[in-house]
Scaffold this motif. Structure first.
Motif, short mmCIF file in Angstrom:
data_model
loop_
_atom_site.label_atom_id
_atom_site.label_comp_id
_atom_site.label_asym_id
_atom_site.label_seq_id
_atom_site.Cartn_x
_atom_site.Cartn_y
_atom_site.Cartn_z
N UNK A 148 0.85 -1.19 0.00
CA UNK A 148 0.00 0.00 0.00
C UNK A 148 0.88 1.24 0.00
N UNK A 149 0.30 2.30 -0.52
CA UNK A 149 0.88 3.64 -0.36
C UNK A 149 -0.12 4.44 0.45
N UNK A 150 0.36 5.14 1.46
CA UNK A 150 -0.59 5.85 2.33
C UNK A 150 0.06 7.04 3.01
N UNK A 151 -0.80 7.89 3.56
CA UNK A 151 -0.38 8.94 4.47
C UNK A 151 -1.12 8.72 5.78
N UNK A 152 -0.46 9.06 6.88
CA UNK A 152 -0.97 8.72 8.21
C UNK A 152 -0.80 9.93 9.13
N UNK A 153 -1.81 10.20 9.95
CA UNK A 153 -1.73 11.33 10.84
C UNK A 153 -2.47 11.04 12.14
N UNK A 154 -2.08 11.72 13.20
CA UNK A 154 -2.69 11.56 14.51
C UNK A 154 -2.95 12.94 15.10
N UNK A 155 -4.14 13.10 15.68
CA UNK A 155 -4.50 14.34 16.36
C UNK A 155 -5.17 13.99 17.69
N UNK A 156 -5.16 14.90 18.66
CA UNK A 156 -5.89 14.65 19.90
C UNK A 156 -7.39 14.43 19.63
N UNK A 157 -7.95 13.45 20.31
CA UNK A 157 -9.37 13.15 20.15
C UNK A 157 -10.20 14.33 20.70
N UNK A 182 5.31 9.90 13.27
CA UNK A 182 6.64 9.44 12.88
C UNK A 182 6.65 9.33 11.36
N UNK A 183 7.70 9.83 10.70
CA UNK A 183 7.74 9.78 9.24
C UNK A 183 7.66 8.35 8.72
N UNK A 184 6.83 8.12 7.72
CA UNK A 184 6.76 6.81 7.07
C UNK A 184 7.75 6.77 5.92
N UNK A 185 8.27 5.58 5.60
CA UNK A 185 9.15 5.48 4.43
C UNK A 185 8.42 5.92 3.17
N UNK A 186 9.15 6.50 2.24
CA UNK A 186 8.55 6.89 0.98
C UNK A 186 8.22 5.65 0.16
N UNK A 187 7.17 5.76 -0.63
CA UNK A 187 6.85 4.68 -1.56
C UNK A 187 5.95 3.62 -0.95
N UNK A 231 -2.97 4.05 -2.61
CA UNK A 231 -2.93 3.00 -3.63
C UNK A 231 -2.80 1.64 -2.94
N UNK A 232 -3.34 0.61 -3.61
CA UNK A 232 -3.32 -0.75 -3.05
C UNK A 232 -2.87 -1.71 -4.15
N UNK A 233 -1.91 -2.56 -3.81
CA UNK A 233 -1.45 -3.61 -4.72
C UNK A 233 -1.66 -4.95 -4.04
N UNK A 234 -2.60 -5.77 -4.51
CA UNK A 234 -2.90 -7.03 -3.83
C UNK A 234 -1.69 -7.97 -3.83
N UNK A 235 -1.66 -8.83 -2.84
CA UNK A 235 -0.61 -9.84 -2.77
C UNK A 235 -0.84 -10.95 -3.78
N UNK A 236 0.21 -11.68 -4.08
CA UNK A 236 0.13 -12.79 -5.03
C UNK A 236 0.77 -14.02 -4.40
N UNK A 237 0.44 -15.17 -4.95
CA UNK A 237 1.04 -16.41 -4.48
C UNK A 237 1.23 -17.36 -5.66
#
Length: 277
Positions: A148-157, A182-187, A231-237
């Motif tokens: 997945x590619x994502x952005x993440x954030x936290x704020x006081x409830x 905390x910074x997430x890795x790029x990509x 973005x989402x990339x499904x897993x494969x097997x």
């Protein structure tokens, strides 16, 4: 002054110069596998211990595998002399307490026992139906994790202002500029590695959403967590046929581990174990 250290040094020196170095420990602690009996036939007897014809045959086979020329009668004699020397060293190790007192030797004995029990488990191979069932029961084995590619954030409830801004259509990165804990890795991020960055509650929410979704607010204690799933990339097997060698190796490894666990359990049942005084 005791003579044990000098005796032990002499014993180790002989073992080293003759090339034996702990070669006999594996046989020493395998009475279920290598105990002599009247039906096997004795190639030699060393004090109260018998070297069986079967043990000698295995030693000769080992020489044959290492030789590039045909076996000779002297090779059998050499194999027997090796076994006799090995047995003498093992018996002397018992006498001087090397097995009981030397941690390196005890570790070698334990390792030899584990390897021997595990090797017996390798004698049985699974049929195709068993291996297919193993493939079905372990869906993550050999699988390429989804990403997945994502952005993440936290704020006081309850993060009322941020919720309102998102509902008004403001961009996620604008609403939560600089808010990531905390910074997430790029990509791309592997789904099976998200626990390095995100709480379990957030990860569970991500797996049920689609690309483009904004997830949140998710309340964890007194904080509101938000995720923009870009973005989402499904897993494969791989198919069973492609994965079969890896499945076989994993099946055998688990069988070896179970064989050792069962063997130790039987030893515990048969032993008189007392904890404390």
């Amino acid at each position: 002054m005791t003579s044990r250290p000098s005796t032990r040094s002499a014993l180790i020196g002989v073992a080293t110069t003759t090339g034996f170095v702990l070669a006999g420990w594996q046989a020493l602690f395998q009475p279920q596998f290598n105990a002599a009996n009247a039906t096997e036939g004795a190639a030699a007897q060393v004090n109260d211990r018998v070297i069986t014809e079967a043990s000698l045959a295995r030693a000769v086979e080992a020489i044959a595998r290492d030789k590039q020329s045909p076996l000779r009668d002297t090779d059998r004699d050499r194999a027997l002399e090796t076994l006799i020397t090995e047995e003498l060293l093992v018996q002397q190790a018992r006498v001087i307490g090397l097995i009981d007192e030397d941690r390196a030797v005890r570790a070698a004995v334990v390792d030899a026992m584990i390897q021997t029990v595990a090797a017996r488990a390798d004698a049985t191979l699974p049929d195709d139906d068993t291996l297919r069932a193993f493939y079905a029961d372990h869906p993550l084995m050999g699988a390429q994790a989804g990403r997945v590619r994502l952005q993440y954030a936290v704020r006081p409830w309850p993060a009322t202002q941020q919720v309102a801004a998102l509902r008004d259509g403001q961009p996620f990165e604008t609403v939560f500029a600089g808010a990531s804990p905390a910074p997430l890795p790029d990509g791309w991020l592997r789904l099976d590695q998200l626990d390095h960055y995100l709480p379990p509650t957030v990860i569970r929410a991500i797996t049920s959403q689609r690309a483009g979704d904004i997830i949140g607010p998710l309340r964890i204690r007194q904080q509101a967590h938000f995720v923009w799933l870009q973005a989402v990339e499904p897993g494969t097997r791989p198919r069973y046929e492609t994965l079969r060698p890896q499945l076989l190796e994993a099946w055998q490894q688990r069988r070896r581990e179970q064989a050792v666990a069962d063997y130790v359990a039987r030893l515990r049942e048969q032993a008189d174990i007392r904890i404390g005084g």
